[in-house]
Design a protein around this motif. Sequence first.
Motif, PDB file in Angstrom:
ATOM      1  N   VAL A   6       0.885  -1.167   0.000  1.00 35.46           N
ATOM      2  CA  VAL A   6       0.000   0.000   0.000  1.00 35.46           C
ATOM      3  C   VAL A   6       0.918   1.210   0.000  1.00 35.46           C
ATOM      4  CG1 VAL A   6      -1.812   1.258   1.206  1.00 35.46           C
ATOM      5  CG2 VAL A   6      -1.835  -1.237   1.209  1.00 35.46           C
ATOM      6  N   VAL A   7       0.810   2.003  -1.049  1.00 31.21           N
ATOM      7  CA  VAL A   7       1.757   3.094  -1.263  1.00 31.21           C
ATOM      8  C   VAL A   7       1.016   4.393  -1.561  1.00 31.21           C
ATOM      9  CG1 VAL A   7       3.561   1.526  -2.079  1.00 31.21           C
ATOM     10  CG2 VAL A   7       1.991   2.536  -3.710  1.00 31.21           C
ATOM     11  N   VAL A   8       1.641   5.495  -1.175  1.00 32.89           N
ATOM     12  CA  VAL A   8       1.065   6.818  -1.438  1.00 32.89           C
ATOM     13  C   VAL A   8       1.653   7.346  -2.744  1.00 32.89           C
ATOM     14  CG1 VAL A   8       0.900   9.199  -0.625  1.00 32.89           C
ATOM     15  CG2 VAL A   8       0.709   7.309   1.005  1.00 32.89           C
ATOM     16  N   PHE A  33       0.680 -11.007  -5.553  1.00 31.20           N
ATOM     17  CA  PHE A  33       1.344  -9.752  -5.222  1.00 31.20           C
ATOM     18  C   PHE A  33       0.596  -8.589  -5.864  1.00 31.20           C
ATOM     19  CE2 PHE A  33       4.575  -6.490  -6.152  1.00 31.20           C
ATOM     20  CZ  PHE A  33       5.068  -6.272  -4.881  1.00 31.20           C
ATOM     21  N   ARG A  34       0.230  -7.614  -5.035  1.00 32.81           N
ATOM     22  CA  ARG A  34      -0.499  -6.448  -5.557  1.00 32.81           C
ATOM     23  C   ARG A  34       0.099  -5.165  -4.996  1.00 32.81           C
ATOM     24  NH1 ARG A  34      -6.476  -5.981  -4.272  1.00 32.81           N
ATOM     25  NH2 ARG A  34      -5.634  -6.060  -2.192  1.00 32.81           N
ATOM     26  N   ILE A  35       0.066  -4.139  -5.828  1.00 28.03           N
ATOM     27  CA  ILE A  35       0.425  -2.801  -5.374  1.00 28.03           C
ATOM     28  C   ILE A  35      -0.849  -1.968  -5.395  1.00 28.03           C
ATOM     29  CG2 ILE A  35       1.745  -0.711  -5.850  1.00 28.03           C
ATOM     30  CD1 ILE A  35       3.933  -2.486  -7.023  1.00 28.03           C
ATOM     31  N   ILE A  36      -1.163  -1.391  -4.251  1.00 28.02           N
ATOM     32  CA  ILE A  36      -2.366  -0.579  -4.103  1.00 28.02           C
ATOM     33  C   ILE A  36      -1.917   0.863  -3.871  1.00 28.02           C
ATOM     34  CG2 ILE A  36      -4.438  -0.183  -2.717  1.00 28.02           C
ATOM     35  CD1 ILE A  36      -4.028  -3.257  -1.864  1.00 28.02           C
ATOM     36  N   GLU A  37      -2.219   1.713  -4.835  1.00 35.89           N
ATOM     37  CA  GLU A  37      -1.830   3.121  -4.722  1.00 35.89           C
ATOM     38  C   GLU A  37      -2.978   3.930  -4.151  1.00 35.89           C
ATOM     39  OE1 GLU A  37       1.308   3.545  -8.431  1.00 35.89           O
ATOM     40  OE2 GLU A  37      -0.782   4.074  -8.803  1.00 35.89           O
ATOM     41  N   VAL A  38      -2.648   4.802  -3.204  1.00 34.14           N
ATOM     42  CA  VAL A  38      -3.634   5.768  -2.700  1.00 34.14           C
ATOM     43  C   VAL A  38      -3.128   7.156  -3.092  1.00 34.14           C
ATOM     44  CG1 VAL A  38      -4.361   4.272  -0.792  1.00 34.14           C
ATOM     45  CG2 VAL A  38      -2.614   6.007  -0.384  1.00 34.14           C
ATOM     46  N   PRO A  39      -4.038   8.077  -3.362  1.00 38.63           N
ATOM     47  CA  PRO A  39      -3.603   9.410  -3.799  1.00 38.63           C
ATOM     48  C   PRO A  39      -2.809  10.137  -2.717  1.00 38.63           C
ATOM     49  CG  PRO A  39      -5.982   9.119  -4.132  1.00 38.63           C
ATOM     50  CD  PRO A  39      -5.497   7.948  -3.333  1.00 38.63           C
ATOM     51  N   ASP A  40      -1.800  10.879  -3.171  1.00 40.06           N
ATOM     52  CA  ASP A  40      -1.086  11.725  -2.219  1.00 40.06           C
ATOM     53  C   ASP A  40      -1.884  13.016  -2.048  1.00 40.06           C
ATOM     54  OD1 ASP A  40      -0.502  12.568  -4.807  1.00 40.06           O
ATOM     55  OD2 ASP A  40       1.573  13.067  -4.382  1.00 40.06           O
ATOM     56  N   GLU A  41      -1.691  13.638  -0.921  1.00 39.22           N
ATOM     57  CA  GLU A  41      -2.399  14.877  -0.605  1.00 39.22           C
ATOM     58  C   GLU A  41      -1.607  16.039  -1.215  1.00 39.22           C
ATOM     59  OE1 GLU A  41      -5.493  17.056   0.957  1.00 39.22           O
ATOM     60  OE2 GLU A  41      -5.303  14.906   0.708  1.00 39.22           O
ATOM     61  N   LYS A  42      -2.273  16.811  -2.049  1.00 39.11           N
ATOM     62  CA  LYS A  42      -1.615  17.960  -2.672  1.00 39.11           C
ATOM     63  C   LYS A  42      -1.355  19.022  -1.609  1.00 39.11           C
ATOM     64  CE  LYS A  42      -1.986  16.016  -6.647  1.00 39.11           C
ATOM     65  NZ  LYS A  42      -1.116  14.862  -6.640  1.00 39.11           N
ATOM     66  N   ALA A  43      -0.129  19.522  -1.614  1.00 40.00           N
ATOM     67  CA  ALA A  43       0.239  20.516  -0.607  1.00 40.00           C
ATOM     68  C   ALA A  43       1.330  21.428  -1.167  1.00 40.00           C
ATOM     69  CB  ALA A  43       0.733  19.824   0.656  1.00 40.00           C
ATOM     70  N   PRO A  44       1.377  22.676  -0.705  1.00 36.83           N
ATOM     71  CA  PRO A  44       2.450  23.578  -1.145  1.00 36.83           C
ATOM     72  C   PRO A  44       3.810  23.109  -0.614  1.00 36.83           C
ATOM     73  CG  PRO A  44       1.113  24.612   0.564  1.00 36.83           C
ATOM     74  CD  PRO A  44       0.443  23.316   0.211  1.00 36.83           C
ATOM     75  N   GLU A  45       4.874  23.650  -1.185  1.00 35.05           N
ATOM     76  CA  GLU A  45       6.233  23.260  -0.802  1.00 35.05           C
ATOM     77  C   GLU A  45       6.528  23.482   0.676  1.00 35.05           C
ATOM     78  OE1 GLU A  45       8.933  21.720  -2.392  1.00 35.05           O
ATOM     79  OE2 GLU A  45       7.316  21.205  -3.760  1.00 35.05           O
ATOM     80  N   SER A  46       6.251  24.673   1.171  1.00 32.69           N
ATOM     81  CA  SER A  46       6.566  24.961   2.573  1.00 32.69           C
ATOM     82  C   SER A  46       5.294  24.869   3.414  1.00 32.69           C
ATOM     83  CB  SER A  46       7.206  26.344   2.714  1.00 32.69           C
ATOM     84  OG  SER A  46       6.354  27.334   2.204  1.00 32.69           O
ATOM     85  N   LEU A  47       5.330  23.990   4.400  1.00 34.54           N
ATOM     86  CA  LEU A  47       4.168  23.745   5.247  1.00 34.54           C
ATOM     87  C   LEU A  47       4.535  23.957   6.710  1.00 34.54           C
ATOM     88  CD1 LEU A  47       3.012  20.301   3.772  1.00 34.54           C
ATOM     89  CD2 LEU A  47       1.944  22.498   3.351  1.00 34.54           C
ATOM     90  N   SER A  48       3.564  24.393   7.475  1.00 31.85           N
ATOM     91  CA  SER A  48       3.748  24.446   8.930  1.00 31.85           C
ATOM     92  C   SER A  48       3.646  23.018   9.458  1.00 31.85           C
ATOM     93  CB  SER A  48       2.662  25.312   9.571  1.00 31.85           C
ATOM     94  OG  SER A  48       1.398  24.656   9.464  1.00 31.85           O
ATOM     95  N   GLN A  49       4.058  22.802  10.707  1.00 31.98           N
ATOM     96  CA  GLN A  49       3.958  21.463  11.301  1.00 31.98           C
ATOM     97  C   GLN A  49       2.502  20.995  11.319  1.00 31.98           C
ATOM     98  OE1 GLN A  49       6.604  19.361  12.163  1.00 31.98           O
ATOM     99  NE2 GLN A  49       4.899  17.916  12.161  1.00 31.98           N
ATOM    100  N   ALA A  50       1.580  21.909  11.621  1.00 38.35           N
ATOM    101  CA  ALA A  50       0.153  21.556  11.655  1.00 38.35           C
ATOM    102  C   ALA A  50      -0.327  21.120  10.275  1.00 38.35           C
ATOM    103  CB  ALA A  50      -0.674  22.731  12.172  1.00 38.35           C
ATOM    104  N   GLN A  51       0.123  21.814   9.229  1.00 39.36           N
ATOM    105  CA  GLN A  51      -0.269  21.435   7.864  1.00 39.36           C
ATOM    106  C   GLN A  51       0.345  20.088   7.474  1.00 39.36           C
ATOM    107  OE1 GLN A  51       1.210  25.174   6.210  1.00 39.36           O
ATOM    108  NE2 GLN A  51      -0.834  25.632   5.404  1.00 39.36           N
ATOM    109  N   MET A  52       1.608  19.849   7.880  1.00 39.49           N
ATOM    110  CA  MET A  52       2.243  18.551   7.598  1.00 39.49           C
ATOM    111  C   MET A  52       1.486  17.426   8.293  1.00 39.49           C
ATOM    112  SD  MET A  52       6.354  19.048   7.465  1.00 39.49           S
ATOM    113  CE  MET A  52       6.689  20.288   8.686  1.00 39.49           C
ATOM    114  N   ASP A  53       1.104  17.660   9.547  1.00 43.49           N
ATOM    115  CA  ASP A  53       0.345  16.655  10.292  1.00 43.49           C
ATOM    116  C   ASP A  53      -0.983  16.366   9.606  1.00 43.49           C
ATOM    117  OD1 ASP A  53       2.408  16.601  12.136  1.00 43.49           O
ATOM    118  OD2 ASP A  53       1.355  17.824  13.630  1.00 43.49           O
ATOM    119  N   GLU A  54      -1.627  17.403   9.089  1.00 43.12           N
ATOM    120  CA  GLU A  54      -2.914  17.233   8.399  1.00 43.12           C
ATOM    121  C   GLU A  54      -2.741  16.418   7.114  1.00 43.12           C
ATOM    122  OE1 GLU A  54      -6.445  19.905   6.340  1.00 43.12           O
ATOM    123  OE2 GLU A  54      -5.069  20.888   7.735  1.00 43.12           O
ATOM    124  N   VAL A  55      -1.687  16.710   6.349  1.00 40.46           N
ATOM    125  CA  VAL A  55      -1.411  15.957   5.119  1.00 40.46           C
ATOM    126  C   VAL A  55      -1.179  14.479   5.455  1.00 40.46           C
ATOM    127  CG1 VAL A  55       0.317  15.592   3.286  1.00 40.46           C
ATOM    128  CG2 VAL A  55      -0.553  17.896   3.750  1.00 40.46           C
TER     129      VAL A  55
END
Length: 159
Positions: A6-8, A33-55
Motif C-alpha cells: 500500500v503506497v502513497v 502480489f499487488r500494489i495498491i496506490e492511494v492518492p497523495d495529498e496535494k500541498a504547497p512546498e513549505s508547510l507548517s507542522q500543523a499542515q504537515m500533520d494534516e497531510v
Amino acid sequence: MNINLVVVGKLKEKYFKAGIAEYSKRLSRFCKFRIIEVPDEKAPESLSQAQMDEVMDKEGTRILNKISDKEYVYALAILGKERSSEEFAKELDKLTTYGHSDITFVIGGSLGLAPKVLKRADTQISFGRFTLPHQLMRLVLTEQIYRAFMINEGSPYHK
C-alpha cells in the motif's frame, strides 16, 4: 498467500515500472502480489507542522482504508528495525508458517507515515537511514520480498 504494497502516490518513471513488473512476475509463483496506490495529498512546498500533520493524517486515512484487520502490516519507517535479507526471509517464512497469509507493506508519502498508521502496523522495518525516493523504495522492497522467497527456497539467487 497474499502480499500487498500500500503506497502513497503514483509511479511515474518507466524504469521503476519495468523493474517492479519484472519482480512482480517472478513473485507470482510464490504469492499473489499487488500494489495498491492511494492518492497523495496535494500541498504547497513549505508547510507548517500543523499542515504537515494534516497531510499525513489524510494520507494515513487513505492507507488504513486499504488494510483489513487480518493483515500483518509492515510499516516502512526510518526508525524501524533494520534486518538482513536472511533475517527478513526467516521472518516472512515464520509469519506464513503461523497462519499469516495476508501480509501488507506500507510506504508513506513524502512526509512519512501518520502516527495512526505506525500504530496499526505490527512491525516497522527500515532499509537504513538513507532517504530514498518513494518510487525507488517500491522497487527495492519488491526485490527484497522476491529475494526472501528465493532464500527460503534455497535458490542460488541470493549470492
